[in-house]
Design a protein around this motif. Sequence first.
Motif, PDB file in Angstrom:
ATOM      1  N   PHE B  58       0.838  -1.202   0.000  1.00  0.00           N
ATOM      2  CA  PHE B  58       0.000   0.000   0.000  1.00  0.00           C
ATOM      3  C   PHE B  58       0.870   1.248   0.000  1.00  0.00           C
ATOM      4  N   PHE B  59       1.880   1.244   0.880  1.00  0.00           N
ATOM      5  CA  PHE B  59       2.729   2.439   0.943  1.00  0.00           C
ATOM      6  C   PHE B  59       3.562   2.599  -0.326  1.00  0.00           C
ATOM      7  N   GLY B  60       3.957   1.467  -0.914  1.00  0.00           N
ATOM      8  CA  GLY B  60       4.655   1.538  -2.197  1.00  0.00           C
ATOM      9  C   GLY B  60       3.766   2.187  -3.248  1.00  0.00           C
ATOM     10  N   GLY B  61       2.527   1.739  -3.304  1.00  0.00           N
ATOM     11  CA  GLY B  61       1.577   2.297  -4.272  1.00  0.00           C
ATOM     12  C   GLY B  61       1.359   3.779  -4.026  1.00  0.00           C
ATOM     13  N   LEU B  62       1.266   4.136  -2.742  1.00  0.00           N
ATOM     14  CA  LEU B  62       1.061   5.546  -2.392  1.00  0.00           C
ATOM     15  C   LEU B  62       2.249   6.385  -2.870  1.00  0.00           C
ATOM     16  N   ALA B  63       3.459   5.844  -2.665  1.00  0.00           N
ATOM     17  CA  ALA B  63       4.655   6.567  -3.098  1.00  0.00           C
ATOM     18  C   ALA B  63       4.634   6.748  -4.615  1.00  0.00           C
ATOM     19  N   GLY B  64       4.258   5.681  -5.343  1.00  0.00           N
ATOM     20  CA  GLY B  64       4.183   5.776  -6.800  1.00  0.00           C
ATOM     21  C   GLY B  64       3.160   6.812  -7.229  1.00  0.00           C
ATOM     22  N   PHE B  65       2.025   6.805  -6.546  1.00  0.00           N
ATOM     23  CA  PHE B  65       0.945   7.747  -6.863  1.00  0.00           C
ATOM     24  C   PHE B  65       1.410   9.186  -6.655  1.00  0.00           C
ATOM     25  N   LEU B  66       1.982   9.444  -5.478  1.00  0.00           N
ATOM     26  CA  LEU B  66       2.409  10.816  -5.178  1.00  0.00           C
ATOM     27  C   LEU B  66       3.572  11.228  -6.074  1.00  0.00           C
ATOM     28  N   GLY B  67       4.496  10.300  -6.307  1.00  0.00           N
ATOM     29  CA  GLY B  67       5.641  10.609  -7.152  1.00  0.00           C
ATOM     30  C   GLY B  67       5.218  10.994  -8.560  1.00  0.00           C
ATOM     31  N   ALA B  68       4.352  10.174  -9.158  1.00  0.00           N
ATOM     32  CA  ALA B  68       3.939  10.439 -10.538  1.00  0.00           C
ATOM     33  C   ALA B  68       3.110  11.713 -10.611  1.00  0.00           C
ATOM     34  N   THR B  69       2.250  11.924  -9.617  1.00  0.00           N
ATOM     35  CA  THR B  69       1.420  13.126  -9.626  1.00  0.00           C
ATOM     36  C   THR B  69       2.293  14.370  -9.543  1.00  0.00           C
ATOM     37  N   SER B  70       3.230  14.372  -8.585  1.00  0.00           N
ATOM     38  CA  SER B  70       4.020  15.594  -8.414  1.00  0.00           C
ATOM     39  C   SER B  70       4.969  15.800  -9.588  1.00  0.00           C
ATOM     40  N   LEU B  71       5.523  14.701 -10.109  1.00  0.00           N
ATOM     41  CA  LEU B  71       6.424  14.845 -11.255  1.00  0.00           C
ATOM     42  C   LEU B  71       5.685  15.474 -12.441  1.00  0.00           C
ATOM     43  N   GLN B  72       4.494  14.974 -12.706  1.00  0.00           N
ATOM     44  CA  GLN B  72       3.769  15.477 -13.875  1.00  0.00           C
ATOM     45  C   GLN B  72       3.308  16.912 -13.682  1.00  0.00           C
ATOM     46  N   PHE B  73       2.829  17.204 -12.467  1.00  0.00           N
ATOM     47  CA  PHE B  73       2.385  18.579 -12.230  1.00  0.00           C
ATOM     48  C   PHE B  73       3.558  19.538 -12.271  1.00  0.00           C
ATOM     49  N   ALA B  74       4.658  19.148 -11.615  1.00  0.00           N
ATOM     50  CA  ALA B  74       5.811  20.047 -11.552  1.00  0.00           C
ATOM     51  C   ALA B  74       6.305  20.358 -12.957  1.00  0.00           C
ATOM     52  N   THR B  75       6.384  19.346 -13.815  1.00  0.00           N
ATOM     53  CA  THR B  75       6.954  19.604 -15.137  1.00  0.00           C
ATOM     54  C   THR B  75       5.955  20.292 -16.060  1.00  0.00           C
ATOM     55  N   THR B  76       4.705  19.803 -16.120  1.00  0.00           N
ATOM     56  CA  THR B  76       3.784  20.404 -17.098  1.00  0.00           C
ATOM     57  C   THR B  76       3.316  21.783 -16.664  1.00  0.00           C
ATOM     58  N   ALA B  77       3.199  22.026 -15.352  1.00  0.00           N
ATOM     59  CA  ALA B  77       2.680  23.325 -14.932  1.00  0.00           C
ATOM     60  C   ALA B  77       3.784  24.356 -14.729  1.00  0.00           C
ATOM     61  N   PHE B  78       4.968  23.930 -14.264  1.00  0.00           N
ATOM     62  CA  PHE B  78       5.980  24.920 -13.894  1.00  0.00           C
ATOM     63  C   PHE B  78       7.286  24.809 -14.681  1.00  0.00           C
ATOM     64  N   LEU B  79       7.874  23.603 -14.694  1.00  0.00           N
ATOM     65  CA  LEU B  79       9.226  23.497 -15.234  1.00  0.00           C
ATOM     66  C   LEU B  79       9.270  23.625 -16.758  1.00  0.00           C
ATOM     67  N   TYR B  80       8.286  23.068 -17.415  1.00  0.00           N
ATOM     68  CA  TYR B  80       8.353  23.052 -18.875  1.00  0.00           C
ATOM     69  C   TYR B  80       6.934  23.073 -19.459  1.00  0.00           C
ATOM     70  N   PRO B  81       6.218  24.188 -19.276  1.00  0.00           N
ATOM     71  CA  PRO B  81       4.863  24.257 -19.819  1.00  0.00           C
ATOM     72  C   PRO B  81       4.922  24.185 -21.342  1.00  0.00           C
ATOM     73  N   LEU B  82       4.156  23.296 -21.915  1.00  0.00           N
ATOM     74  CA  LEU B  82       4.247  23.031 -23.344  1.00  0.00           C
ATOM     75  C   LEU B  82       2.861  23.208 -23.941  1.00  0.00           C
ATOM     76  N   ASP B  83       2.771  24.021 -24.988  1.00  0.00           N
ATOM     77  CA  ASP B  83       1.461  24.189 -25.628  1.00  0.00           C
ATOM     78  C   ASP B  83       1.291  23.082 -26.649  1.00  0.00           C
ATOM     79  N   ALA B  84       0.569  22.034 -26.277  1.00  0.00           N
ATOM     80  CA  ALA B  84       0.351  20.921 -27.185  1.00  0.00           C
ATOM     81  C   ALA B  84      -1.143  20.732 -27.378  1.00  0.00           C
ATOM     82  N   GLY B  85      -1.595  20.938 -28.608  1.00  0.00           N
ATOM     83  CA  GLY B  85      -3.008  20.736 -28.919  1.00  0.00           C
ATOM     84  C   GLY B  85      -3.922  21.666 -28.145  1.00  0.00           C
ATOM     85  N   GLY B  86      -3.383  22.797 -27.671  1.00  0.00           N
ATOM     86  CA  GLY B  86      -4.202  23.751 -26.937  1.00  0.00           C
ATOM     87  C   GLY B  86      -4.649  23.249 -25.581  1.00  0.00           C
TER      88      GLY B  86
END
Lengths: 447, 179
Positions: B58-86
């Motif tokens: 369960f904790f492994g899954g939680l770590a994966g969930f939080l890791g993937a969520t924060s990685l995707q948000f951090a990169t798409t919203a802040f680090l490298y916002p990319l205009d793809a398909g509007g």
Amino acid sequence: MTANEPPPYTADAVTEHVCSIIETAAPRWWWLAICVTGSMTALCFLCLLYLVSTGVGVWGNNNATGWAWDVTNFVFWIGIGHAGTLISAVLFLSRQRWRTPIHRAAEAMTLFAVICAAIYPALHLGRAWMVWFMPPIPNSNAIWPNFRSPLQWDMFAIGTYFTVSFLFWYTGLIPDLATVRDRCRGKIRKVIYGFLALGWRGGNRQWRHFAAAYLLLAGLSTPLVLSVHSVVSCDFAVTVVPGWHTTLFPPYFVAGAIFGGFAMVLTILIPVRALYPPLQGLVSTFHVDKMCKVLLLTGSLIGYCYAIELFTVWYGGNPWEQSAFRERIFGPYGWAFASMVFCNVLVPQLFWFQAARSHLLWVWVIVQFPNVGMWLERFVIVTGTLTRGFLPSSWGRFDPTWVDICTFAGTFGLFAFLFLLFVRWLPMICMFEVKADAADAQTEATL
Amino acid sequence: MRTHAIAAELPDAGALLRAARIIRAAGVRHWDVYSPYPIAGMDEAMGLTASPLGRLAFFGGLAGFLGATSLQFATTAFLYPLDAGGMPNGIQSLPVLFPIIFESTILAAALITVFGMFLLSRLPRLHHPLFDWHRFRGVSNDKFFLVLETGDPNYSEQALRELLASCGGAQISPVYEDE
């Protein structure tokens, strides 16, 4: 009347029968088969070398058909893998005891099919050496991948699927590798199997964690297998191309994957069983009968999906969709559509008859139709749709080149080559589970 | 040579289960039963609690969930916002981030499950005194063993032998430590 479950073997007989394949010299047919499939594998890699050194243009892909056999074959191979996970995870959770003697081989097929599949998207990128741009690695250009792209989803889905399938397969192998280790005579073999078995002793203080891990992996693989082909179907469904942009795709693809995968499992297991007489008491017509019923069920599900897809197109009233489906059925690839319906929906209906399920040669002949039909389905979806897009000016056709054909033939060689190595070096049947099932059956009989 | 344990062979899984209940009642400190397949009901017979792997996963899954969520948000919203398909870059793009969040959750949970299992069952451990006992290799085929480790202050070697004999153990023999 259905085929009866075979009588259980004693634990010693199970070990003896399964290990004898690994411990005796390879039969002559094996050497012949490994030479043929090895040459086909070499052909596949030569074609890929030519592709990388020359460019993606050596495939028949053209301006209208940017996705052609590469994506068709990718989806085809990924789908093959799904039967293995279904047998190992879903049937384990639903306590289907008939899965026990077949799941190890089916899981191995999953791994090998995913390997064959992974070749295509990586090389279809055009510049395969840039594939490292896909994982989210911090780099000096401060560039990050586009996580909203289905190609990115694919990488995570396929990567996870391969890793989890491998872990599940290897975890299940550990106690059986210990059996092989304890029996082997040669020094080199002892070292290799000893390392692979990790020093497994079979104490209950190990078994209890093992059983928990196995159950958890089955529980994790079940939603995973449903997600993988759903993600693959999203490669199509999130585009705006008429004929692809539909919410039906995920369940439709998953049903098709299981159907095609079971057909491939039967295609491989029936000859392997015939070639290795010790296995015939362990994998019997009883198991084939069950798999035929799964084919009948999933084949009918696919028939339903085809029907509901057409109904939605008619009922939705979208002229672009309607035109796409008119072209799909009556256009230049109409022959593929008709053959697909014949192979996937009509032919499996033969499995309603017990006679068709119990005669192994007949079963083998019948399952070749789903094998062909599922490939045609992906061909129809990919090529049939792209050659008839929104703009009639970009309508065209697709013809495979010799590189397309040789690469695809080569992946069959690679798949069979890996499977032959597996048969030769690893226990093909999960011995400890067969023994446990036999013990359970005995307890039930005495109660 | 120092004795590591006293081992005995039992005829079948049922006998092993009955013997495990006796040993548990006798309160021997370090012991285990060895079998070619997991025996249903053995955990209760030995008094073992459920494996903690479920919680770990369960904790492994939680770590994966939080890791993937924060990685995707951090990169798409802040680090490298990319205009793809509007498509929007912020929280509104959550639905298209789901596939990778889901896959990462499963991947992390599975990795923790397998490596957690290795850790809890002390694998890999390529050598063990039991492997030197010549009868032991039968365990991966069709033999059932009961092994009581020595060094328990309440039980001498002789007492362990008697205990094994009393619960139906045959071929009672010492297992030696490595030199």
